[in-house]
Motif scaffolding. Sequence first.
Motif, PDB file in Angstrom:
ATOM      1  N   PRO A  77      10.395  -2.067  -1.474  1.00  0.00           N
ATOM      2  CA  PRO A  77       8.867  -1.590  -1.427  1.00  0.00           C
ATOM      3  C   PRO A  77       8.163  -2.535  -0.638  1.00  0.00           C
ATOM      4  N   GLY A  78       7.042  -2.047  -0.333  1.00  0.00           N
ATOM      5  CA  GLY A  78       6.191  -2.889   0.576  1.00  0.00           C
ATOM      6  C   GLY A  78       6.621  -2.850   2.005  1.00  0.00           C
ATOM      7  N   GLY A 108       8.174  -6.007   2.305  1.00  0.00           N
ATOM      8  CA  GLY A 108       9.396  -5.804   1.509  1.00  0.00           C
ATOM      9  C   GLY A 108      10.683  -6.537   2.132  1.00  0.00           C
ATOM     10  N   SER A 147      10.606 -10.175   2.502  1.00  0.00           N
ATOM     11  CA  SER A 147      10.847 -10.891   1.447  1.00  0.00           C
ATOM     12  C   SER A 147      12.331 -10.921   0.854  1.00  0.00           C
ATOM     13  N   PHE A 204      11.312 -17.786  -8.198  1.00  0.00           N
ATOM     14  CA  PHE A 204      11.235 -16.391  -8.792  1.00  0.00           C
ATOM     15  C   PHE A 204      10.447 -16.280 -10.070  1.00  0.00           C
ATOM     16  N   ALA A 210       7.245 -15.463  -8.611  1.00  0.00           N
ATOM     17  CA  ALA A 210       7.042 -14.044  -8.148  1.00  0.00           C
ATOM     18  C   ALA A 210       6.907 -12.993  -9.285  1.00  0.00           C
ATOM     19  N   SER A 219       3.677 -11.367 -10.702  1.00  0.00           N
ATOM     20  CA  SER A 219       2.957 -10.150  -9.982  1.00  0.00           C
ATOM     21  C   SER A 219       3.285  -8.834 -10.570  1.00  0.00           C
ATOM     22  N   ILE A 277      10.712  -9.424  -9.899  1.00  0.00           N
ATOM     23  CA  ILE A 277      10.594 -10.136  -8.525  1.00  0.00           C
ATOM     24  C   ILE A 277       9.956  -9.469  -7.580  1.00  0.00           C
ATOM     25  N   ALA A 278      10.217  -7.993  -7.467  1.00  0.00           N
ATOM     26  CA  ALA A 278       9.594  -7.116  -6.704  1.00  0.00           C
ATOM     27  C   ALA A 278       8.372  -6.724  -6.974  1.00  0.00           C
ATOM     28  N   GLY A 279       7.750  -6.779  -8.155  1.00  0.00           N
ATOM     29  CA  GLY A 279       6.450  -6.437  -8.734  1.00  0.00           C
ATOM     30  C   GLY A 279       6.648  -5.743  -9.973  1.00  0.00           C
ATOM     31  N   SER A 280       5.954  -4.712 -10.104  1.00  0.00           N
ATOM     32  CA  SER A 280       6.056  -4.019 -11.429  1.00  0.00           C
ATOM     33  C   SER A 280       7.590  -3.232 -11.658  1.00  0.00           C
TER      34      SER A 280
END
Lengths: 241, 241
Positions: free
Chosen positions: B96-97, B101, B104, B173, B176, B179, B183-186
Amino acid sequence: MPQKQPSQSTPPILYDLVTADQVPLSPWCWHVKMALAHKGIEAETIPLTFSEKDQVIAAGGKSFPLLIDAKGQPIDDSRLIISHLEEAYPSPTLFPGGDAGWASFNFIHRYTQTALFPTIIAMILVDIPKVLTPQDQAYFIASREKRFGMSLEDFCRKREDLRPQLHTQLDPFRKAMLSGGFIAGSAPAMVDYILFGVLQWARVTSPFPLYDKNDDLHRWMEDMLDLFDGLGRGAAAFSAG
Amino acid sequence: MPQKQPSQSTPPILYDLVTADQVPLSPWCWHVKMALAHKGIEAETIPLTFSEKDQVIAAGGKSFPLLIDAKGQPIDDSRLIISHLEEAYPSPTLFPGGDAGWASFNFIHRYTQTALFPTIIAMILVDIPKVLTPQDQAYFIASREKRFGMSLEDFCRKREDLRPQLHTQLDPFRKAMLSGGFIAGSAPAMVDYILFGVLQWARVTSPFPLYDKNDDLHRWMEDMLDLFDGLGRGAAAFSAG
């Protein structure tokens, strides 16, 4: 959303740490300077030496960088300043990719602080006094010798031996650049400015080379120095830039 | 785009490395297993021990993990497998992103390989033979002693001393995760599966604890173990899970 207040049209003011030749040197100040340029914000800059830090205190801050925002509020932590800029001036974003962009920034910011910065400071610290004013030199040497418990020469004595470690620590950045030229992808963003700030600090304070000219990082750094009408390149450097 | 061929409806086949108790142990295999689960792909899994690697060779691969894709093509590098899955099954994305992404992922994948993996292997290597079949034990001990030039006991002799280094290396980690929990967000994505693979490898092969129960990483790992109907938790572990 509330209407913008007239006071918000005041340009922000950045208290910036500089060398004897008025060259900005702090990595954390460079983070803010690049973030301001990214968003096209015309900030007023107040260049100060270490010895003039009392002006930062008088303006409501504790250390460099200090930003006085458009409402006159002091913000004196580079991460808080960056978050403030993103909120007050959302476009263009410093964190492309939404959640993933913020997570990547948090990861890379912490990695830079805990891995990259300690290695690079052990390679360049001994050179930094040479670019400072005589008054700053005395302060800098005394404060750093106290902090590290040894002379700056001893602190940097094994700097040649640190090259392989630094090369490995920089490798994740090289891999990230494969996604499109910059660490953030096809265009630079805050994650690029994080690495740039640390390498620019080394570039303006030390002749000690951190990577080879044929390293992909060198190509990236050249691109970074060209951004915003050569904002970074304009700062004098030991290394040919 | 060309129409899907009938052969594309064949489920992919994963050659997976397992312990004596048939527990998947390879971090790189876990990366692929989590990526498959993320995309809801029902792959056929062929669990093999080190000593049964000739079946991987016979199927056209060089090492674990080997994926035979839906067209019958062998792909035997975890990064290539992950890229293939993203291309062949775009939704839900592992990255994602967009650009951010992918960047990252490239950063974190390389960081995990060059920083995290070397630290963790020096903490757990000596324990790994105990979970292997007798035949695998002999192969594993001989090959690793040759690779590292010392006994596994000597290789891990200072493992208690490595805790502070691992704690620092894991800290990006933790940042991150601020957020949004992962680590990738929600929601979890490939960057989470990268860290998970390495910690899961340690979890299923060694009783040596890598972090405290009150570490935010422990909370995250518990969440990761619950994903996909407890795919990771189902694998037996030394640590209570």
